[in-house]
Design a protein around this motif. Structure first.
Motif, PDB file in Angstrom:
ATOM      1  N   TYR A   1       1.129  -1.045  -0.152  1.00  0.00           N
ATOM      2  CA  TYR A   1       0.084   0.035   0.275  1.00  0.00           C
ATOM      3  C   TYR A   1       0.617   1.840   0.062  1.00  0.00           C
ATOM      4  N   ILE A   2       0.036   2.431  -0.794  1.00  0.00           N
ATOM      5  CA  ILE A   2       0.919   3.341  -0.800  1.00  0.00           C
ATOM      6  C   ILE A   2      -0.029   4.658  -0.298  1.00  0.00           C
ATOM      7  N   TYR A   3       0.811   4.995   1.135  1.00  0.00           N
ATOM      8  CA  TYR A   3      -0.249   6.073   1.477  1.00  0.00           C
ATOM      9  C   TYR A   3       0.750   7.497   1.561  1.00  0.00           C
ATOM     10  N   PRO A   4       0.012   8.318   0.884  1.00  0.00           N
ATOM     11  CA  PRO A   4      -0.028   9.943   0.352  1.00  0.00           C
ATOM     12  C   PRO A   4      -0.727  10.763   1.309  1.00  0.00           C
ATOM     13  N   LYS A   5       0.102  11.853   1.473  1.00  0.00           N
ATOM     14  CA  LYS A   5      -0.623  12.486   1.899  1.00  0.00           C
ATOM     15  C   LYS A   5      -0.512  13.692   1.754  1.00  0.00           C
ATOM     16  N   VAL A   6      -1.324  14.904   0.949  1.00  0.00           N
ATOM     17  CA  VAL A   6      -1.149  15.358   0.056  1.00  0.00           C
ATOM     18  C   VAL A   6      -1.415  16.918   1.039  1.00  0.00           C
ATOM     19  N   PHE A   7      -0.749  17.707   0.676  1.00  0.00           N
ATOM     20  CA  PHE A   7      -0.345  19.403   1.007  1.00  0.00           C
ATOM     21  C   PHE A   7      -0.442  19.879  -0.044  1.00  0.00           C
ATOM     22  N   VAL A   8      -1.930  21.366   0.097  1.00  0.00           N
ATOM     23  CA  VAL A   8      -2.354  21.575  -1.391  1.00  0.00           C
ATOM     24  C   VAL A   8      -2.333  22.694  -0.902  1.00  0.00           C
ATOM     25  N   LEU A   9      -1.728  23.935  -1.437  1.00  0.00           N
ATOM     26  CA  LEU A   9      -1.651  25.466  -0.970  1.00  0.00           C
ATOM     27  C   LEU A   9      -2.138  26.107  -1.993  1.00  0.00           C
ATOM     28  N   TYR A  10      -3.184  26.933  -1.821  1.00  0.00           N
ATOM     29  CA  TYR A  10      -4.195  27.547  -2.770  1.00  0.00           C
ATOM     30  C   TYR A  10      -3.888  28.949  -3.201  1.00  0.00           C
ATOM     31  N   ASP A  11      -4.083  29.609  -3.478  1.00  0.00           N
ATOM     32  CA  ASP A  11      -3.968  30.672  -4.671  1.00  0.00           C
ATOM     33  C   ASP A  11      -5.734  31.848  -4.009  1.00  0.00           C
ATOM     34  N   THR A  12      -5.613  32.399  -2.477  1.00  0.00           N
ATOM     35  CA  THR A  12      -6.824  32.757  -2.198  1.00  0.00           C
ATOM     36  C   THR A  12      -7.213  34.270  -3.080  1.00  0.00           C
ATOM     37  N   GLY A  13      -7.071  34.681  -3.888  1.00  0.00           N
ATOM     38  CA  GLY A  13      -7.170  35.523  -5.401  1.00  0.00           C
ATOM     39  C   GLY A  13      -8.382  35.561  -5.733  1.00  0.00           C
ATOM     40  N   VAL A  14      -8.207  33.935  -6.264  1.00  0.00           N
ATOM     41  CA  VAL A  14      -9.002  33.322  -7.231  1.00  0.00           C
ATOM     42  C   VAL A  14     -10.072  33.024  -6.724  1.00  0.00           C
ATOM     43  N   THR A  15     -10.309  31.963  -4.927  1.00  0.00           N
ATOM     44  CA  THR A  15     -10.979  31.644  -3.925  1.00  0.00           C
ATOM     45  C   THR A  15     -10.662  31.160  -2.936  1.00  0.00           C
ATOM     46  N   ASN A  16     -11.612  30.964  -1.960  1.00  0.00           N
ATOM     47  CA  ASN A  16     -11.579  30.891  -0.437  1.00  0.00           C
ATOM     48  C   ASN A  16     -12.584  29.322  -0.662  1.00  0.00           C
ATOM     49  N   ASN A  17     -13.428  28.621  -1.472  1.00  0.00           N
ATOM     50  CA  ASN A  17     -13.800  27.279  -1.005  1.00  0.00           C
ATOM     51  C   ASN A  17     -13.057  26.677  -0.843  1.00  0.00           C
ATOM     52  N   THR A  18     -12.547  26.121   0.023  1.00  0.00           N
ATOM     53  CA  THR A  18     -11.209  25.115   0.344  1.00  0.00           C
ATOM     54  C   THR A  18     -12.725  23.578  -0.275  1.00  0.00           C
ATOM     55  N   SER A  19     -14.095  23.516   0.114  1.00  0.00           N
ATOM     56  CA  SER A  19     -14.346  22.444   0.355  1.00  0.00           C
ATOM     57  C   SER A  19     -14.867  22.023  -1.308  1.00  0.00           C
ATOM     58  N   ASP A  20     -14.894  22.903  -1.673  1.00  0.00           N
ATOM     59  CA  ASP A  20     -14.709  22.933  -3.381  1.00  0.00           C
ATOM     60  C   ASP A  20     -13.603  22.025  -3.874  1.00  0.00           C
ATOM     61  N   ILE A  21     -12.296  23.120  -3.650  1.00  0.00           N
ATOM     62  CA  ILE A  21     -10.831  22.183  -4.291  1.00  0.00           C
ATOM     63  C   ILE A  21     -10.799  21.033  -3.362  1.00  0.00           C
ATOM     64  N   LYS A  22     -11.166  20.516  -2.042  1.00  0.00           N
ATOM     65  CA  LYS A  22     -10.657  19.573  -2.273  1.00  0.00           C
ATOM     66  C   LYS A  22     -11.873  18.631  -2.842  1.00  0.00           C
ATOM     67  N   THR A  23     -13.302  18.604  -3.175  1.00  0.00           N
ATOM     68  CA  THR A  23     -13.516  17.660  -4.147  1.00  0.00           C
ATOM     69  C   THR A  23     -13.042  17.284  -6.066  1.00  0.00           C
ATOM     70  N   ASN A  24     -12.363  18.400  -5.605  1.00  0.00           N
ATOM     71  CA  ASN A  24     -11.987  18.816  -7.264  1.00  0.00           C
ATOM     72  C   ASN A  24     -10.701  18.015  -7.182  1.00  0.00           C
ATOM     73  N   ILE A  25      -9.961  17.659  -5.889  1.00  0.00           N
ATOM     74  CA  ILE A  25      -9.213  16.929  -5.703  1.00  0.00           C
ATOM     75  C   ILE A  25      -9.063  15.769  -5.869  1.00  0.00           C
ATOM     76  N   GLN A  26     -10.084  15.346  -5.562  1.00  0.00           N
ATOM     77  CA  GLN A  26     -10.769  14.013  -5.138  1.00  0.00           C
ATOM     78  C   GLN A  26     -10.892  13.159  -6.060  1.00  0.00           C
ATOM     79  N   ASN A  27     -12.313  14.193  -6.263  1.00  0.00           N
ATOM     80  CA  ASN A  27     -12.036  14.084  -8.382  1.00  0.00           C
ATOM     81  C   ASN A  27     -10.833  13.224  -9.598  1.00  0.00           C
ATOM     82  N   ALA A  28     -10.389  14.495  -8.782  1.00  0.00           N
ATOM     83  CA  ALA A  28      -9.125  13.823  -9.659  1.00  0.00           C
ATOM     84  C   ALA A  28      -8.061  13.060  -9.595  1.00  0.00           C
TER      85      ALA A  28
END
Lengths: 139, 674
Positions: free
Chosen positions: B394-421
């Motif tokens: 098993y490979i256990y990745p822990k993902v840390f993502v930095l986002y641009d606050t000028g583009v969005t502040n909706n972190t749940s959307d980002i997380k959903t998009n990441i999960q889909n990706a």
């Protein structure tokens, strides 16, 4: 100064319009399908466009006019005005050879018919042409 | 004028081709105007050409296996390769029935019989046995036990044909959801005959004579299988007036998997013809329902048919074993086979077949033996097929993502998009399978592109393996990561050279200290140390509990006697502790312990950019990652997770990233071509 009429369009103009007659009548001299030319070709084209329903043309669903559907609405001045606007929009959009002068829609409420008269100029020619037809529900 | 663009298939292309032709003529000029009659005529001509071109193209495509899309056509081509697609497979469960009989004339009956047909109801499905089962009754207690009864979900269907040789007959199984593995074909002489011959399914004409009671099976139209009999030269020909009876199960396939509770609805009759039922029959579930599957998909048929044909019904190369195994065992999601000669040290005369099941569980010993027996019929003399479980890494990745606050502040959307990706990435790379490689760059790129607000992605990668230990036995357990482990740099603490551990196990209990959770880690110099945690410090109980090779990734722990791991630990009433603080003591009753237990071990790889499967039988599985989203400017954590390994979260098998199947049902409406 002589008044220019559609008869003068036949010769000496920069461009001919030649189309098949929508009646597919037989030309008795050539034994071939009849042609319509110039002003008549444009008139036929306008009639074709107005009498074509949207979605009727294969793979080209936008071409056409909504008047045939409007004829099934209760005929009142608002519907007549909508029919008129539909015709204006259709001709402006799809018949690039003409410049509309006026569109007249005269309703006959008793028989649910609308008499349409379209006046237009052929682009590039100082000729005012007119085409009239009656819209009624297809039986 | 020569016609141009003869290859045009699109309506608009054909139309423009006709217009191009008309431009060279002067009979008509108005083809360019939408209102002209000529334009209407050109539309009809183009449509006609388009239709004809489509039919021609479709017909040719459907004539060849790689390009065919409709199931019936794919099946017909596969039929030429003598390939029979797998049908729906009924889900199976294993139960045990305990029956208490009653005395008749002061004596218990000698035997009880469980009648064929429905025996249980579970989760809105009916479960059947296909043959009567008779067991003896204990003459003293009057108890009888039907142990390990396999029940199949579905409905038993009987369908008959009367043979009429004066007309052309096709013998079709009239259900698209029939499980052909359960099909029984019997033939009797006429309607009134009470005895019948059982016909067996054959796949090749080898060993068939004119008298052999056999039939060939093929899939026909609309997923209805067709039975064909012999011609008195190859297999017995059916005679006029004979009656064929098909008996089979129709079922719901995979939908009926994972049922654990059943109610008895069958009929048990004792040797005195007395029905036993109600509270006298106790049903115990031994194994939940499993192995139900849908009919073979079009994509699978297209893949399997030529390969099955290439193996010619005999297993010569390792690939042959893999192909035949997939055909024999419908619950196999993917199979890999390799010769024992490729192992270190080599084992000659054996072919290893690793099976990854659709349900994710390992095959039990009986299934492995069954499969081996079936495979042996195909294998060459002296070659012994051995069915093994895949080696799960098993490979256990822990993902840390930095986002641009000028583009969005909706972190749940980002997380959903990441999960889909991540799910899309998993589907595209077909990870969680044999021969796959985890490529960190691709993984990070997929995440980076998942949302325009993402500016940086950092991934911590650790590896997880399970030690499958036998409880109450002193053993040495070895696992291998298949690659080098991270070698941390030494630091000088209080004059002692200390290195950070790169491996950490989950909690376990040993036979000598059953009262306290212990873990093991490495000392950085090749030794494993066992410790327990008091809450504020580690207390080492064994500084030489095993070895670790940082270059090869081989870890050996032991000798050690494990009595439990994670939450599967002996209960407090089963312990006799001499020192509750250090956990010293003993287990009172070792028979109450589970026979095997899984101990998770997390470790840090030397190379976390590319992690390949180390052996052919290794399955790389990616655990659903933990995603942390933070605004730009936050400092991401180190990519080497030193001192932050959390193996205790893996006491139960982790949830993996979703790898969607790439399937095509063969339905023209869902086909991507139209």
């Amino acid at each position: 100064m002589k008044q220019v009429t559609s008869a003068d369009l036949a010769a000496g103009q920069s461009r001919y319009f030649k189309d098949i007659s929508i009646a597919f009548a037989k030309n008795r001299f050539t034994d071939d399908v009849s042609q319509v030319k110039n002003a008549n070709a444009i008139k036929q084209s306008i009639r074709n466009l107005v009498l074509t329903r949207r979605g009727e043309r294969l793979f080209n669903g936008d071409v056409g006019c909504g008047v045939l559907n409007l004829l099934f609405e209760p005929l009142d001045p608002f519907v007549v005005d909508t029919i008129r606007k539909e015709i204006i929009n259709t001709i402006n959009q799809y018949e690039t050879r003409v410049q509309l002068t006026s569109v007249t829609a005269i309703p006959f409420y008793e028989s649910s018919k609308v008499n349409i008269t379209v006046d237009y100029k052929v682009v590039g020619l100082p000729v005012v042409e007119s085409v009239s037809f009656v819209l009624q529900r297809p039986s | 004028m020569q016609p141009n663009k003869l290859t045009a298939l699109d309506f608009q292309d054909i139309k423009s081709s006709i217009k191009s032709y008309l431009r060279t003529r002067d009979e008509f000029t108005d083809y360019d105007f939408d209102g002209s009659s000529l334009s209407y005529l050109i539309d009809v001509l183009s449509y006609n050409s388009y239709y004809a071109a489509f039919i021609a193209n479709m017909s040719m495509n459907e004539a060849f296996l790689p390009s065919a899309t409709l199931r019936d056509n794919v099946v017909n081509i596969a039929k030429l390769l003598n390939y029979v697609p797998r049908s729906v497979t009924c889900s199976k469960a294993c139960i045990k029935l305990e029956v208490q009989t009653s005395k008749t004339n002061l004596a218990y009956p000698s035997s009880v019989t469980l009648s064929r047909g429905p025996v249980a109801r579970g989760s809105a499905y009916i479960w059947n046995i296909l043959e009567d089962i008779t067991v003896e009754v204990d003459t003293v207690t009057g108890k009888a036990e039907f142990d390990a009864v396999t029940i199949n979900e579905g409905s038993i269907i009987n369908f008959s044909y009367t043979v009429n040789t004066f007309q052309t007959q096709e013998y079709k199984i009239p259900s698209e959801d029939a499980d052909i593995e359960t099909l029984s074909v019997t033939v009797k002489a006429n309607e009134s005959s009470t005895t019948s011959d059982l016909y067996n399914r054959v796949e090749t004409v080898t060993n068939l004579t004119g008298n052999t009671r056999s039939y060939f099976l093929s899939e026909g139209e609309d997923m209805r299988y067709q039975v064909r009999f012999g011609d008195d030269s190859i297999g017995r020909k059916l005679k006029d007036g004979e009656v064929i009876n098909f008996e089979y199960l129709t079922c719901s396939g995979a939908e009926a998997n994972e049922v654990t509770e059943f109610d008895f609805i069958g009929v048990v009759t004792d040797s005195n013809q007395v029905n036993v039922g109600g509270p006298d029959v106790v049903l115990i579930t031994k194994d939940r329902s499993q192995m139900g599957s849908k009919a073979e998909s079009v994509e699978s048929i297209k893949y399997m048919a030529p390969r099955y044909y290439a193996s010619q019904y005999r297993a010569v190369t390792a690939q042959d074993y893999a192909v035949i195994t997939k055909n024999l065992y419908s619950n196999a999601e993917s199979v890999i086979a390799y010769g024992g000669d490729s192992l270190t040290p080599p084992i000659y005369g054996k072919v290893y077949v690793a099976v990854k099941t659709k349900t994710g569980t390992a095959l039990n010993d009986q299934s492995k033996k069954d499969l081996q027996t079936k495979l042996r019929a195909y294998s060459m003399a002296s070659i012994d097929p051995v069915v093994i479980d895949p080696d799960e890494l098993y490979i256990y990745p822990k993902v840390f993502v930095l986002y641009d606050t000028g583009v969005t502040n909706n972190t749940s959307d980002i997380k959903t998009n990441i999960q889909n990706a991540i799910n899309d990435w998993a589907t595209q790379t077909q990870i969680n399978n044999f021969n796959s490689t985890f490529r960190n760059q691709q993984f990070q790129k997929a995440i980076t592109l998942s949302d325009k607000a993402i500016s940086d992605v950092s991934v911590q990668t650790s590896l997880l393996k399970y030690i499958k230990a036998d409880t109450d036995q002193t053993n040495t357990y070895c696992i291998s990561t298949g690659g080098a482990l991270y070698n941390s740099a030494p630091s000088n603490t209080d004059g002692a050279c200390v290195k950070e551990p790169v491996i950490l196990s989950g909690n376990f209990r040993t036979a000598d200290r059953p009262g306290i959770d212990q873990q093991f880690e490495d000392d950085g110099f090749g030794k494993l140390k066992i410790f327990y945690n008091t809450g504020n410090k580690k207390v080492y109980t064994n500084n030489s509990a095993g070895s670790i090779n940082y270059d090869t990734g081989e870890i050996c722990i032991g000798p050690i006697n494990l009595v439990g791991t994670g939450d599967q630990i002996p209960g407090p009433t089963n312990l006799n502790l001499t020192d509750p603080v250090t956990g010293l003591g003993e287990v009172i009753d070792t028979t109450l312990l589970p026979t095997t237990t899984d101990l998770p071990v997390l470790f840090i790889p030397a190379n976390n950019t590319t992690i390949p499967a180390s052996t052919p039988g290794t399955v790389i599985s990616v655990v659903n990652p933990e995603v942390t989203v933070a605004p730009i400017g936050t400092i991401p954590p180190t990519t080497i997770p030193l001192n932050s390994l959390t193996p205790t979260t893996f006491n139960t098998t982790p949830t993996l990233v979703e790898v969607n199947l790439i399937t095509n049902t063969g339905d023209p409406d869902s086909s991507t071509c139209f």
